[in-house]
Design a protein around this motif. Structure first.
Motif, PDB file in Angstrom:
ATOM      1  N   GLY A 113     -11.173   1.688  13.173  1.00  0.00           N
ATOM      2  CA  GLY A 113     -11.301   0.892  11.953  1.00  0.00           C
ATOM      3  C   GLY A 113     -10.245   1.158  10.912  1.00  0.00           C
ATOM      4  O   GLY A 113     -10.372   0.709   9.769  1.00  0.00           O
ATOM      5  N   ASN A 114      -9.170   1.864  11.271  1.00  0.00           N
ATOM      6  CA  ASN A 114      -8.144   2.219  10.291  1.00  0.00           C
ATOM      7  C   ASN A 114      -7.085   1.123  10.179  1.00  0.00           C
ATOM      8  O   ASN A 114      -6.742   0.458  11.163  1.00  0.00           O
ATOM      9  N   LEU A 115      -6.560   0.968   8.976  1.00  0.00           N
ATOM     10  CA  LEU A 115      -5.448   0.060   8.717  1.00  0.00           C
ATOM     11  C   LEU A 115      -4.225   0.917   8.414  1.00  0.00           C
ATOM     12  O   LEU A 115      -4.219   1.678   7.442  1.00  0.00           O
ATOM     13  N   ILE A 116      -3.199   0.798   9.272  1.00  0.00           N
ATOM     14  CA  ILE A 116      -2.050   1.697   9.230  1.00  0.00           C
ATOM     15  C   ILE A 116      -0.778   0.863   9.112  1.00  0.00           C
ATOM     16  O   ILE A 116      -0.597  -0.111   9.849  1.00  0.00           O
ATOM     17  N   ARG A 117       0.138   1.289   8.205  1.00  0.00           N
ATOM     18  CA  ARG A 117       1.357   0.514   7.992  1.00  0.00           C
ATOM     19  C   ARG A 117       2.497   1.420   7.522  1.00  0.00           C
ATOM     20  O   ARG A 117       2.276   2.355   6.762  1.00  0.00           O
ATOM     21  N   ASN A 118       3.706   1.147   8.012  1.00  0.00           N
ATOM     22  CA  ASN A 118       4.942   1.818   7.597  1.00  0.00           C
ATOM     23  C   ASN A 118       5.035   3.245   8.140  1.00  0.00           C
ATOM     24  O   ASN A 118       4.937   4.232   7.417  1.00  0.00           O
ATOM     25  N   VAL A 119       5.221   3.329   9.448  1.00  0.00           N
ATOM     26  CA  VAL A 119       5.295   4.599  10.168  1.00  0.00           C
ATOM     27  C   VAL A 119       6.567   4.581  11.017  1.00  0.00           C
ATOM     28  O   VAL A 119       6.820   3.615  11.743  1.00  0.00           O
ATOM     29  N   TRP A 120       7.339   5.655  10.966  1.00  0.00           N
ATOM     30  CA  TRP A 120       8.593   5.687  11.724  1.00  0.00           C
ATOM     31  C   TRP A 120       8.455   6.327  13.088  1.00  0.00           C
ATOM     32  O   TRP A 120       9.362   6.245  13.910  1.00  0.00           O
TER      33      TRP A 120
ATOM     34  N   ASN B   7      -9.946   4.042   7.109  1.00  0.00           N
ATOM     35  CA  ASN B   7      -9.008   4.482   6.077  1.00  0.00           C
ATOM     36  C   ASN B   7      -7.851   3.494   5.978  1.00  0.00           C
ATOM     37  O   ASN B   7      -7.461   2.866   6.966  1.00  0.00           O
ATOM     38  N   ASP B   8      -7.290   3.352   4.770  1.00  0.00           N
ATOM     39  CA  ASP B   8      -6.016   2.680   4.571  1.00  0.00           C
ATOM     40  C   ASP B   8      -4.939   3.760   4.480  1.00  0.00           C
ATOM     41  O   ASP B   8      -4.966   4.586   3.556  1.00  0.00           O
ATOM     42  N   ILE B   9      -4.008   3.751   5.429  1.00  0.00           N
ATOM     43  CA  ILE B   9      -2.893   4.697   5.414  1.00  0.00           C
ATOM     44  C   ILE B   9      -1.634   3.845   5.383  1.00  0.00           C
ATOM     45  O   ILE B   9      -1.156   3.346   6.409  1.00  0.00           O
ATOM     46  N   VAL B  10      -1.095   3.623   4.189  1.00  0.00           N
ATOM     47  CA  VAL B  10      -0.060   2.606   4.000  1.00  0.00           C
ATOM     48  C   VAL B  10       1.019   3.121   3.057  1.00  0.00           C
ATOM     49  O   VAL B  10       0.790   3.979   2.216  1.00  0.00           O
ATOM     50  N   SER B  11       2.224   2.551   3.215  1.00  0.00           N
ATOM     51  CA  SER B  11       3.320   2.906   2.323  1.00  0.00           C
ATOM     52  C   SER B  11       4.332   1.766   2.330  1.00  0.00           C
ATOM     53  O   SER B  11       3.983   0.617   2.605  1.00  0.00           O
ATOM     54  N   THR B  12       5.578   2.094   2.033  1.00  0.00           N
ATOM     55  CA  THR B  12       6.685   1.149   2.091  1.00  0.00           C
ATOM     56  C   THR B  12       7.715   1.685   3.070  1.00  0.00           C
ATOM     57  O   THR B  12       7.677   2.862   3.456  1.00  0.00           O
ATOM     58  N   GLU B  13       8.672   0.851   3.457  1.00  0.00           N
ATOM     59  CA  GLU B  13       9.666   1.284   4.432  1.00  0.00           C
ATOM     60  C   GLU B  13      10.522   2.435   3.907  1.00  0.00           C
ATOM     61  O   GLU B  13      10.947   3.295   4.679  1.00  0.00           O
ATOM     62  N   ASP B  14      10.795   2.472   2.621  1.00  0.00           N
ATOM     63  CA  ASP B  14      11.650   3.535   2.088  1.00  0.00           C
ATOM     64  C   ASP B  14      10.867   4.823   1.830  1.00  0.00           C
ATOM     65  O   ASP B  14      11.477   5.849   1.492  1.00  0.00           O
ATOM     66  N   HIS B  15       9.560   4.796   1.959  1.00  0.00           N
ATOM     67  CA  HIS B  15       8.742   6.010   1.867  1.00  0.00           C
ATOM     68  C   HIS B  15       7.795   6.073   3.063  1.00  0.00           C
ATOM     69  O   HIS B  15       6.616   6.404   2.927  1.00  0.00           O
ATOM     70  N   GLY B  16       8.329   5.771   4.252  1.00  0.00           N
ATOM     71  CA  GLY B  16       7.498   5.682   5.446  1.00  0.00           C
ATOM     72  C   GLY B  16       7.012   7.028   5.942  1.00  0.00           C
ATOM     73  O   GLY B  16       7.594   8.083   5.668  1.00  0.00           O
ATOM     74  N   PHE B  17       5.923   6.986   6.713  1.00  0.00           N
ATOM     75  CA  PHE B  17       5.343   8.189   7.302  1.00  0.00           C
ATOM     76  C   PHE B  17       6.106   8.596   8.561  1.00  0.00           C
ATOM     77  O   PHE B  17       6.744   7.778   9.222  1.00  0.00           O
ATOM     78  N   ASN B  18       5.996   9.867   8.923  1.00  0.00           N
ATOM     79  CA  ASN B  18       6.336  10.314  10.267  1.00  0.00           C
ATOM     80  C   ASN B  18       5.263   9.773  11.211  1.00  0.00           C
ATOM     81  O   ASN B  18       5.488   8.803  11.919  1.00  0.00           O
ATOM     82  N   ASP B  19       4.068  10.370  11.217  1.00  0.00           N
ATOM     83  CA  ASP B  19       2.888   9.792  11.867  1.00  0.00           C
ATOM     84  C   ASP B  19       1.872   9.476  10.779  1.00  0.00           C
ATOM     85  O   ASP B  19       1.761  10.212   9.795  1.00  0.00           O
ATOM     86  N   ALA B  20       1.115   8.418  10.978  1.00  0.00           N
ATOM     87  CA  ALA B  20       0.022   8.151  10.039  1.00  0.00           C
ATOM     88  C   ALA B  20      -1.124   9.121  10.281  1.00  0.00           C
ATOM     89  O   ALA B  20      -1.664   9.727   9.353  1.00  0.00           O
ATOM     90  N   ILE B  21      -1.522   9.267  11.549  1.00  0.00           N
ATOM     91  CA  ILE B  21      -2.552  10.233  11.960  1.00  0.00           C
ATOM     92  C   ILE B  21      -1.951  11.031  13.104  1.00  0.00           C
ATOM     93  O   ILE B  21      -1.523  10.456  14.115  1.00  0.00           O
TER      94      ILE B  21
END
Length: 567
Positions: free
Chosen positions: A313-320, A279-293
């Motif tokens: 196999g996951n691509l994860i980006r922008n998680v706080w 999965n692609d679980i991605v965002s931007t810094e101003d709309h970041g996730f708490n946890d991706a998974i």
């Protein structure tokens, strides 16, 4: 036109409402020893008296050649040996032999098939709609209920901030495929409690959820609003090749307290058997996730994945907070081949009550505490407290990328029972915690560039004098591949003669080039690096001479296959 579409959706909801099928989960069994298979891995369970090491051998049922697996772990609390066999083929029969000094046993297991037999197909109307669809008609193991879009067309659910969820799954043996979802009030897809054997694939979920943000600032709603949310008691979920991006709200960072806000995928108190992959679980810094998974609860006998589950196999980006949160029982959990970038903690494992959990061949990039604080976080969050403690954590062949990577390899929480091998821990801070509750961890054959090893001994550590700040240990990446460089810079302490033409000059603490000890510097681990190239396994996630690991929803697909209806 709109009235016709609403009539179609009304008929669809009526069509989907039927009695759910009931099935026994694979853990409700008196068989001993027992196996639980996913597509590419198998969990092994043997309840017997402890008799030293329990070795594992396995082979395809059609083969005559046995392979060695990693020894099982004995848990004295349940008189049970546990462990996993990895890197298997889907829909394939295997023979397994387990042996201790007092006993041996044989068993057979077949991995799960990636081909789901389709019974009923429900086609969502093409075009755009906004009314929640409730799927309440179950399929069966031999005839899944497929809910999908018309061939060659696109179906988009735009909830327009009116409906809490686009799709609610209240059934078993269901596939949701190829749907685009946006603007839901809370979750994109909600899987209701205690349901099982559900596949969500090739979907695009975007712009969901409520405001989110720091609870310490009074934002008490929006936490855990998720692209895909699975309630308590679900099992055998397959969530694959989805794009989950850009929630409407945003998590706060650690500068305003514990992050709280939207998540990509949330699974709470599962019964197990889940696979979250590619999965692609991605965002931007101003709309970041708490946890991706992630999911709950942390200190428990269950937790989110619970048991016999894979995340890879996951691509994860922008998680706080945590890129991947797997906390609780962690009984035969495998976390591997993931790429995580812009997060605070890469993998959270507090607690690991039962274990074993395997974390291997993951790559982590930049980490930071907050928008205004670029100091890095941690690769693996540990932590335990009685009675939620003692499970084995295996940490093999992971790569921490600098610059601006994590500060510490492991957090400083209380911890026990870690086995660490063949990792590239390029971090400025701590390797292991100083708070080991039981002296049973074993860290060795790792590269560690920091100065505080904590309880780690690393008798066979991989080192090369001193690495100057900013030295690249890895070949520059163009498509997220991270192979060790052949040669690296290092400071050789002391005063040494150097020849410049006909003139000899003594140089103090010179920078020299060394053949990288990351190459061939690791130790063999049965089942985890059997096919290494060279004199020994390379450290880190990538083995030179082997194809690169691929991440995200386009991983291992050709240019002309696997495209989704909404693309």
């Amino acid at each position: 036109m709109m009235q016709r579409r609403m009539r179609q959706l009304t008929r669809l909801c009526i069509l989907l409402f039927m009695t759910n099928a009931v099935a026994q989960n694979p853990w409700q069994t008196d068989i001993n020893p027992n196996t639980v298979a996913t597509y590419e891995n198998v969990g092994l369970y043997w309840t017997t008296k402890q008799a030293g090491t329990c070795s594992v051998q396995y082979k395809k049922a059609t083969s005559k050649t046995w392979q060695k697996g990693l020894d099982l772990v004995f848990d004295a609390r349940s008189n049970q040996y546990r462990g996993s066999i990895i890197n298997l083929l889907p829909a394939t029969a295997y023979d397994v032999k387990l042996s201790t000094s007092a006993n041996n046993t044989k068993l057979k297991v077949t991995t799960r098939s990636e081909v789901f037999p389709i019974g009923k197909t429900t086609t969502i109307p093409a075009g755009e709609s906004s009314k929640t669809i409730v799927i309440s008609e179950s399929g069966s193991p031999d005839a899944y209920h497929l809910v999908t879009v018309p061939q060659g067309q696109q179906s988009t659910f735009d909830a327009r901030n009116t409906f809490d969820h686009a799709i609610e799954i209240d059934a078993n043996y269901v596939i949701v495929r190829g749907v685009e979802i946006k603007n839901t009030t809370i979750h994109g897809i909600r899987i209701k409690e205690n349901h099982h054997d559900i596949v969500v694939e090739n979907c695009h979920i975007t712009f969901w959820g409520r405001m989110g943000g720091a609870i310490s600032h009074g934002n008490t709603i929006g936490n855990y609003d998720s692209g895909i949310y699975a309630e308590d008691g679900t099992w055998n979920l397959t969530i694959q090749r989805n794009l989950i991006d850009h929630p409407r709200g945003a998590s706060n960072d650690w500068e305003t307290g514990h992050p709280a806000g939207p998540q990509g995928i949330t699974v709470t108190q599962s019964q197990g058997g889940n696979v979250i992959r590619y999965n692609d679980i991605v965002s931007t810094e101003d709309h970041g996730f708490n946890d991706a998974i992630g999911g709950g609860s942390n200190y428990s006998n269950i937790g989110n994945m619970h048991r016999d589950s894979d995340i890879y196999g996951n691509l994860i980006r922008n998680v706080w907070d945590d890129a991947i949160e797997v906390e609780g029982s962690n009984m035969n959990i495998r976390i591997y081949n993931n790429y995580m970038h812009l997060f605070f903690a890469a993998i959270a494992t507090a607690s690991t009550t039962h274990g074993p959990i395997y974390m291997y061949r993951n790559v982590v990039g930049e980490s930071r505490i907050g928008h205004q604080n670029s100091d890095g976080g941690v690769f693996i969050k540990t932590g335990e407290r009685d009675p939620y403690a003692g499970g084995r954590r295996y940490v093999f062949h992971n790569t921490i990328v600098q610059p601006q990577g994590v500060r510490d390899a492991f957090t400083g929480h209380s911890v026990s029972n870690i086995i660490s091998r063949n990792n590239i821990f390029d971090v400025p801070g701590r390797l292991a915690s100083n708070k080991e509750t039981v002296n049973d961890s074993d860290y060795d054959y790792d590269y560690f560039s920091g100065r505080n090893k904590g309880v780690a001994k690393e008798e066979n550590e991989i080192s090369f004098y001193t690495t100057p700040s900013g030295t690249d240990l890895l070949i520059p990446s163009y498509t997220l591949e991270f192979y060790p460089k052949t040669w690296v810079n290092s400071i050789k302490w002391g005063r040494f003669p150097h020849q410049f033409g006909d003139k000899e000059v003594a140089i103090t603490d010179p920078v020299v080039q060394l053949k990288s000890p990351l190459i061939d510097g690791g130790v063999a681990i049965n089942g985890f690096n059997d096919s290494y190239a060279g004199e020994g396994p390379d450290l880190g996630a990538f083995e030179r001479g082997h194809p690169p690991i691929e991440y995200g929803r386009r991983a291992y697909l050709k240019y002309n296959e696997g495209w989704c209806p909404w693309e």
